[in-house]
Enzyme design. Structure first.
Site, PDB file in Angstrom:
ATOM      1  CD  GLU A  47      -7.749  -1.910  -2.169  1.00  0.00           C
ATOM      2  OE1 GLU A  47      -7.009  -1.615  -3.117  1.00  0.00           O
ATOM      3  OE2 GLU A  47      -7.325  -2.403  -1.096  1.00  0.00           O
ATOM      4  CE  LYS A 120      -3.618   0.404  -3.913  1.00  0.00           C
ATOM      5  NZ  LYS A 120      -4.119  -0.953  -3.565  1.00  0.00           N
ATOM      6  CB  CYS A 157      -5.174  -0.450  -0.026  1.00  0.00           C
ATOM      7  SG  CYS A 157      -4.743  -1.946   0.908  1.00  0.00           S
TER       8      CYS A 157
END
Length: 296
Positions: A47, A120, A157
């Protein structure tokens, strides 16, 4: 020995990130080339690899690190994908428009086509992880893409902690869930909490593999980063691939840059889901309350 057509080689690029975006891109491109030469067919970056983890502070100057999609990073990886005939998942700090930024991943097929973007969905706001200052929550939903080397899903994440995201991606047919990641310890907490924190992080993602009968591949960075001084964050590496029953198939070290190449047999997804038919037995008529914040 001839490799089964259902076996795909995954390449996870675990790196130490410097303050220099151009140097980081050069390093990761070179590592991706090495992964392809070693037989990797689907390659995933960590990331936000083009910089150190800048979310340790709220600083408007850091928005200068962002770029559009398509843009320089996607262009470089598309060229590499065409050359090496590999699928690439590239993490990017996306500038969508003035004042609208996302923590995104570009999904590039083996012919260099930009198949799409994952933005995300879950955005944290914790000490030294001030992501809500920078990132607009994703608005493209959870998605899976059919690539030359398999049908894949991508999350990022903080999404790792949410079974709903993994499930919705798997329900679209993803055989592999990829998680580009930047996670580590607060150095002062490591001795007391480090083992439990790491174990929880690995366990929740292995559980996604079990619950969905699919593979999970996680790419993290390493190193101690102090872009704003203080104790900083110590990233714990340990990128890994989990099998369809949650077993660890491959794991990188905690403190070394590493190219992790691991074979996965996509045929095993069908076997696992047939013998452990969790998707068959779901009570989809009973889950409506999942859309509520709390049940009171």
């Amino acid at each position: 020995m001839k490799r089964s057509s259902s076996v795909v080689q995954l390449g996870l690029l675990q790196v130490r990130c410097s303050p220099e975006p151009a140097a980081n891109l050069k390093k990761v491109l070179a590592l991706a080339e090495r992964a392809a030469r070693r037989g990797a067919q689907i390659i995933c970056t960590p990331e936000l690899f083009r910089s150190q983890y800048f979310c340790q502070s709220e600083n408007y100057d850091n928005f200068k690190l962002a770029e559009p999609i398509p843009g320089p990073t996607t262009g470089a990886f598309q060229k590499l994908a065409r050359k090496q005939k590999v699928v690439i998942i590239a993490s990017i700090f996306e500038k969508r428009a003035a004042g609208v930024y996302h923590n995104s991943a570009a999904i590039i097929d083996a012919d260099g086509t930009l198949l799409g973007i994952y933005r995300k969905m879950h955005i944290p706001d914790d000490p030294l992880y001030y992501e809500k200052f920078y990132f607009t929550p994703g608005d493209l939903g959870f998605r899976a893409w059919k690539t030359k080397h398999g049908k894949i899903g991508v999350l990022i994440c903080w999404d790792q902690w949410y079974p709903e995201g993994a499930r919705l991606t798997a329900l679209q047919g993803a055989d592999i869930l990829f998680y580009p990641t930047a996670i580590g310890w607060h150095p002062r907490e490591k001795a007391r909490l480090g083992s439990d924190q790491h174990n929880a992080w690995e366990l929740i993602q292995r559980s996604h593999a079990v619950a969905n009968g699919c593979y999970v591949a996680v790419t993290n960075r390493i190193g101690l980063e102090k872009p704003v001084g203080g104790p900083g964050l110590e990233f714990w590496g340990q990128s890994f691939v989990a099998g369809t029953s949650g077993q660890i198939l491959a794991r990188a070290s905690a403190d070394e840059e590493e190219l992790l190449v691991a074979p996965v047999d996509l045929g095993q997804v069908d076997v696992t889901r047939t013998h452990w038919p969790f998707l068959r037995d779901r009570r989809i008529d009973a889950y409506g309350d999942l859309t509520k914040r709390l049940i009171e």
